[in-house]
Design a protein around this motif. Structure first.
Motif, PDB file in Angstrom:
ATOM      1  N   PHE A   1      19.690  46.652 -41.739  1.00 24.58           N
ATOM      2  CA  PHE A   1      20.017  48.075 -42.353  1.00 24.58           C
ATOM      3  C   PHE A   1      19.157  48.895 -41.292  1.00 24.58           C
ATOM      4  CE2 PHE A   1      18.509  51.677 -44.344  1.00 24.58           C
ATOM      5  CZ  PHE A   1      19.517  52.187 -45.063  1.00 24.58           C
ATOM      6  N   PHE A   2      18.007  48.860 -40.934  1.00 23.24           N
ATOM      7  CA  PHE A   2      17.469  49.557 -39.945  1.00 23.24           C
ATOM      8  C   PHE A   2      17.927  49.643 -38.710  1.00 23.24           C
ATOM      9  CE2 PHE A   2      14.315  49.447 -43.424  1.00 23.24           C
ATOM     10  CZ  PHE A   2      14.314  51.088 -43.840  1.00 23.24           C
ATOM     11  N   ALA A   3      18.193  48.516 -37.976  1.00 20.48           N
ATOM     12  CA  ALA A   3      18.912  48.426 -36.848  1.00 20.48           C
ATOM     13  C   ALA A   3      20.192  48.985 -36.741  1.00 20.48           C
ATOM     14  CB  ALA A   3      18.914  46.918 -36.311  1.00 20.48           C
ATOM     15  N   THR A   4      21.242  49.025 -37.675  1.00 17.04           N
ATOM     16  CA  THR A   4      22.349  49.530 -37.697  1.00 17.04           C
ATOM     17  C   THR A   4      22.039  51.125 -38.081  1.00 17.04           C
ATOM     18  OG1 THR A   4      23.187  47.691 -38.863  1.00 17.04           O
ATOM     19  CG2 THR A   4      24.607  49.644 -39.100  1.00 17.04           C
ATOM     20  N   LEU A   5      21.269  51.470 -38.642  1.00 15.62           N
ATOM     21  CA  LEU A   5      20.918  53.167 -38.978  1.00 15.62           C
ATOM     22  C   LEU A   5      20.482  53.760 -37.742  1.00 15.62           C
ATOM     23  CD1 LEU A   5      20.847  55.226 -40.868  1.00 15.62           C
ATOM     24  CD2 LEU A   5      18.496  54.690 -41.362  1.00 15.62           C
ATOM     25  N   PHE A   6      19.533  53.318 -36.842  1.00 10.90           N
ATOM     26  CA  PHE A   6      18.955  53.877 -35.881  1.00 10.90           C
ATOM     27  C   PHE A   6      19.954  53.659 -34.668  1.00 10.90           C
ATOM     28  CE2 PHE A   6      15.136  53.724 -38.489  1.00 10.90           C
ATOM     29  CZ  PHE A   6      14.414  54.906 -38.309  1.00 10.90           C
ATOM     30  N   LEU A   7      20.365  52.828 -34.494  1.00  8.11           N
ATOM     31  CA  LEU A   7      21.586  52.756 -33.133  1.00  8.11           C
ATOM     32  C   LEU A   7      22.446  53.499 -33.652  1.00  8.11           C
ATOM     33  CD1 LEU A   7      21.288  48.727 -32.887  1.00  8.11           C
ATOM     34  CD2 LEU A   7      20.614  50.616 -31.190  1.00  8.11           C
ATOM     35  N   ASN A   8      22.992  53.755 -34.774  1.00  7.83           N
ATOM     36  CA  ASN A   8      24.115  54.689 -34.980  1.00  7.83           C
ATOM     37  C   ASN A   8      23.766  56.288 -34.875  1.00  7.83           C
ATOM     38  OD1 ASN A   8      25.957  52.648 -35.912  1.00  7.83           O
ATOM     39  ND2 ASN A   8      25.923  52.766 -38.078  1.00  7.83           N
ATOM     40  N   LEU A   9      22.428  56.474 -35.167  1.00  3.42           N
ATOM     41  CA  LEU A   9      22.011  57.921 -35.145  1.00  3.42           C
ATOM     42  C   LEU A   9      22.093  58.467 -33.710  1.00  3.42           C
ATOM     43  CD1 LEU A   9      18.843  58.132 -37.332  1.00  3.42           C
ATOM     44  CD2 LEU A   9      20.862  59.320 -37.736  1.00  3.42           C
ATOM     45  N   SER A  10      22.131  57.573 -32.787  1.00  6.28           N
ATOM     46  CA  SER A  10      22.171  58.245 -31.213  1.00  6.28           C
ATOM     47  C   SER A  10      23.445  58.779 -30.933  1.00  6.28           C
ATOM     48  CB  SER A  10      22.055  57.071 -30.193  1.00  6.28           C
ATOM     49  OG  SER A  10      23.133  56.033 -30.403  1.00  6.28           O
ATOM     50  N   SER A  11      24.514  58.520 -31.865  1.00  6.93           N
ATOM     51  CA  SER A  11      25.937  59.138 -31.781  1.00  6.93           C
ATOM     52  C   SER A  11      26.003  60.719 -31.695  1.00  6.93           C
ATOM     53  CB  SER A  11      26.980  58.467 -32.706  1.00  6.93           C
ATOM     54  OG  SER A  11      26.579  58.595 -33.937  1.00  6.93           O
TER      55      SER A  11
ATOM     56  N   PHE B   1      32.333  67.995 -38.222  1.00  7.80           N
ATOM     57  CA  PHE B   1      32.633  66.389 -38.066  1.00  7.80           C
ATOM     58  C   PHE B   1      31.223  65.633 -37.914  1.00  7.80           C
ATOM     59  CE2 PHE B   1      36.030  63.328 -38.073  1.00  7.80           C
ATOM     60  CZ  PHE B   1      35.295  62.181 -37.419  1.00  7.80           C
ATOM     61  N   THR B   2      30.435  66.417 -37.235  1.00 11.13           N
ATOM     62  CA  THR B   2      28.970  65.768 -36.921  1.00 11.13           C
ATOM     63  C   THR B   2      28.533  65.722 -38.340  1.00 11.13           C
ATOM     64  OG1 THR B   2      28.740  67.093 -34.735  1.00 11.13           O
ATOM     65  CG2 THR B   2      26.787  66.282 -35.571  1.00 11.13           C
ATOM     66  N   LEU B   3      28.266  66.642 -39.308  1.00  9.29           N
ATOM     67  CA  LEU B   3      27.907  66.328 -40.598  1.00  9.29           C
ATOM     68  C   LEU B   3      28.540  64.880 -41.221  1.00  9.29           C
ATOM     69  CD1 LEU B   3      27.343  70.055 -41.653  1.00  9.29           C
ATOM     70  CD2 LEU B   3      25.681  68.412 -40.809  1.00  9.29           C
ATOM     71  N   PHE B   4      29.942  64.984 -41.100  1.00 12.11           N
ATOM     72  CA  PHE B   4      30.503  63.747 -41.603  1.00 12.11           C
ATOM     73  C   PHE B   4      30.361  62.524 -41.055  1.00 12.11           C
ATOM     74  CE2 PHE B   4      34.428  61.178 -41.441  1.00 12.11           C
ATOM     75  CZ  PHE B   4      34.507  60.937 -42.896  1.00 12.11           C
ATOM     76  N   GLU B   5      29.838  62.689 -39.734  1.00  7.48           N
ATOM     77  CA  GLU B   5      29.503  61.323 -39.008  1.00  7.48           C
ATOM     78  C   GLU B   5      28.131  60.975 -39.357  1.00  7.48           C
ATOM     79  OE1 GLU B   5      29.873  58.604 -35.637  1.00  7.48           O
ATOM     80  OE2 GLU B   5      31.380  59.687 -36.796  1.00  7.48           O
ATOM     81  N   LEU B   6      27.327  61.905 -39.880  1.00  8.15           N
ATOM     82  CA  LEU B   6      26.008  61.512 -40.538  1.00  8.15           C
ATOM     83  C   LEU B   6      26.147  60.883 -41.645  1.00  8.15           C
ATOM     84  CD1 LEU B   6      22.869  61.913 -40.043  1.00  8.15           C
ATOM     85  CD2 LEU B   6      23.113  64.147 -41.257  1.00  8.15           C
ATOM     86  N   MET B   7      26.898  61.143 -42.341  1.00  8.46           N
ATOM     87  CA  MET B   7      27.287  60.311 -43.598  1.00  8.46           C
ATOM     88  C   MET B   7      27.937  59.033 -43.415  1.00  8.46           C
ATOM     89  SD  MET B   7      29.886  61.374 -46.741  1.00  8.46           S
ATOM     90  CE  MET B   7      31.460  60.828 -45.750  1.00  8.46           C
ATOM     91  N   ILE B   8      28.843  58.948 -42.323  1.00  6.85           N
ATOM     92  CA  ILE B   8      29.455  57.577 -41.975  1.00  6.85           C
ATOM     93  C   ILE B   8      28.126  56.732 -41.409  1.00  6.85           C
ATOM     94  CG2 ILE B   8      30.943  56.570 -40.376  1.00  6.85           C
ATOM     95  CD1 ILE B   8      32.109  57.818 -42.650  1.00  6.85           C
ATOM     96  N   ILE B   9      27.316  57.460 -40.604  1.00 12.91           N
ATOM     97  CA  ILE B   9      26.287  56.487 -40.029  1.00 12.91           C
ATOM     98  C   ILE B   9      25.364  55.730 -41.131  1.00 12.91           C
ATOM     99  CG2 ILE B   9      23.718  56.855 -38.986  1.00 12.91           C
ATOM    100  CD1 ILE B   9      25.180  58.895 -37.293  1.00 12.91           C
ATOM    101  N   VAL B  10      24.768  56.585 -42.045  1.00 15.45           N
ATOM    102  CA  VAL B  10      24.221  56.097 -42.943  1.00 15.45           C
ATOM    103  C   VAL B  10      25.087  55.144 -44.067  1.00 15.45           C
ATOM    104  CG1 VAL B  10      22.661  56.640 -45.288  1.00 15.45           C
ATOM    105  CG2 VAL B  10      22.779  58.009 -43.347  1.00 15.45           C
ATOM    106  N   LEU B  11      26.133  55.462 -44.182  1.00 16.73           N
ATOM    107  CA  LEU B  11      27.061  54.318 -45.088  1.00 16.73           C
ATOM    108  C   LEU B  11      27.251  53.280 -44.603  1.00 16.73           C
ATOM    109  CD1 LEU B  11      28.812  54.513 -47.784  1.00 16.73           C
ATOM    110  CD2 LEU B  11      30.676  55.493 -46.262  1.00 16.73           C
ATOM    111  N   GLN B  12      27.549  53.386 -43.180  1.00 18.78           N
ATOM    112  CA  GLN B  12      27.859  51.850 -42.347  1.00 18.78           C
ATOM    113  C   GLN B  12      26.638  51.023 -42.407  1.00 18.78           C
ATOM    114  OE1 GLN B  12      30.678  50.716 -41.022  1.00 18.78           O
ATOM    115  NE2 GLN B  12      31.475  52.168 -42.261  1.00 18.78           N
ATOM    116  N   ALA B  13      25.447  51.611 -42.458  1.00 16.43           N
ATOM    117  CA  ALA B  13      24.183  50.582 -42.462  1.00 16.43           C
ATOM    118  C   ALA B  13      24.151  50.259 -43.815  1.00 16.43           C
ATOM    119  CB  ALA B  13      23.213  51.636 -42.058  1.00 16.43           C
ATOM    120  N   TYR B  14      24.467  51.029 -44.832  1.00 17.32           N
ATOM    121  CA  TYR B  14      24.403  50.526 -46.161  1.00 17.32           C
ATOM    122  C   TYR B  14      25.383  49.395 -46.305  1.00 17.32           C
ATOM    123  CZ  TYR B  14      24.807  50.661 -51.465  1.00 17.32           C
ATOM    124  OH  TYR B  14      24.804  50.090 -52.614  1.00 17.32           O
ATOM    125  N   ILE B  15      26.430  49.710 -45.991  1.00 16.08           N
ATOM    126  CA  ILE B  15      27.610  48.574 -46.233  1.00 16.08           C
ATOM    127  C   ILE B  15      27.404  47.385 -45.398  1.00 16.08           C
ATOM    128  CG2 ILE B  15      30.031  48.137 -45.749  1.00 16.08           C
ATOM    129  CD1 ILE B  15      30.548  51.112 -46.370  1.00 16.08           C
TER     130      ILE B  15
END
Length: 288
Positions: A126-136, A256-270
């Motif tokens: 979860f945290f690896a996916t979340l933090f690696l996604n945040l760099s986008s 779209f940046t705000l939308f991408e932030l939601m996707i970042i958290v959602l992908q880590a959760y999924i």
């Protein structure tokens, strides 16, 4: 007289040449700024900046992965090195995040006993996916290393190996394979048709879909963000009627940046949720 006229002409040429060159350089800078560079797959394969030409070559994305991994490790170490009974500050934030993963993912899917047993793997993913996604969406990074297939494949591999290890440990090799691909209660005549489908779905497509889902979402998100902000720069520097479109492109990029932030958290959760689901299916392979 002829020499004087020649000297005057040469003086005029010498005085006008630097100005013309300055104008040409200014014009070239403006044109370069107004040139539109569409995002491409080349963004995900930058040149190596260290150990080029070796199996250990490091490009920009690999360095980001190493730096983010180190940052997450330091963050958790500093926050939990001297835990207090009543948490505050960074410890409070980290414990809240860990409780979210433990309660809403691990224990929700696996129950309390198995949830705590496999909590380390699920939380790490979860945290690896979340933090690696945040760099986008972080300035000057602007890309997630999960948009390239390597890291999603590694995490999917960890989830898949855990899934197999749990099943083999409980049912044995052949027992787990049989329990996973032979559907109980189905007529024997239909089994030859269903067994190959179940085998491919369980042992081939499962890690593949985990990998591609994460990679494709982060790849598409990067391309969309670059498209909007590159278009904004193009509209601003090209001038003329194009200036009208710059605010709309900028607003679309921010939205779209705000939308991408939601996707970042959602992908880590999924990703972590599916890992827990697969482990649960392995634990109960005989009752599917």
């Amino acid at each position: 007289m002829i020499r004087a006229r020649t000297d005057c002409r040469s003086d005029r040429v010498s005085t006008t040449t630097p100005r013309s060159r300055t104008r040409e350089r200014t014009l070239s800078v403006i044109l370069a700024a107004a040139e539109f560079h569409a995002p491409s797959l080349a963004d995900f394969f930058p040149k190596a900046v260290a150990f080029a030409g070796t199996p250990f070559a490091l490009d920009r994305l690999m360095i980001m992965r190493l730096a983010i991994a180190a940052l997450v490790a330091i963050l958790f170490y500093v926050g939990m090195r001297s835990p207090k009974l009543v948490p505050s500050g960074l410890q409070n934030v980290i414990e809240s995040a860990l409780d979210f993963v433990r309660i809403n993912i691990a224990e929700e899917i696996l129950g309390k006993e198995n949830g705590r047993k496999f909590f380390t793997i699920i939380a790490s993913i979860f945290f690896a996916t979340l933090f690696l996604n945040l760099s986008s969406i972080i300035p000057f990074l602007n890309i997630s290393s999960n948009a390239r297939i390597g890291m999603p494949m590694v995490m999917a591999g960890v989830a898949y190996i855990t899934y197999l290890w749990v099943g083999f440990s409980k049912y044995g090799f052949f027992g787990f394979i049989k329990s996973s691909i032979v559907l109980p209660g189905v007529p024997v005549a239909i089994q030859p048709l269903l067994i190959p489908i179940e085998f491919i779905s369980t042992f081939v497509l499962r890690p593949f879909t985990l990998t591609v889902r994460l990679m494709a979402n982060m790849l598409a998100g990067h391309i969309m963000l670059v498209l909007f902000f590159a278009a904004t720069q193009f509209f601003l520097f090209s001038g003329g009627v194009n200036l009208i479109f710059a605010p709309f492109s900028l607003l679309a990029g921010v939205g779209f940046t705000l939308f991408e932030l939601m996707i970042i958290v959602l992908q880590a959760y999924i990703f972590s949720l599916l890992t827990a689901v697969y482990i649960d299916m392995s634990l109960h392979a005989d009752s599917h």
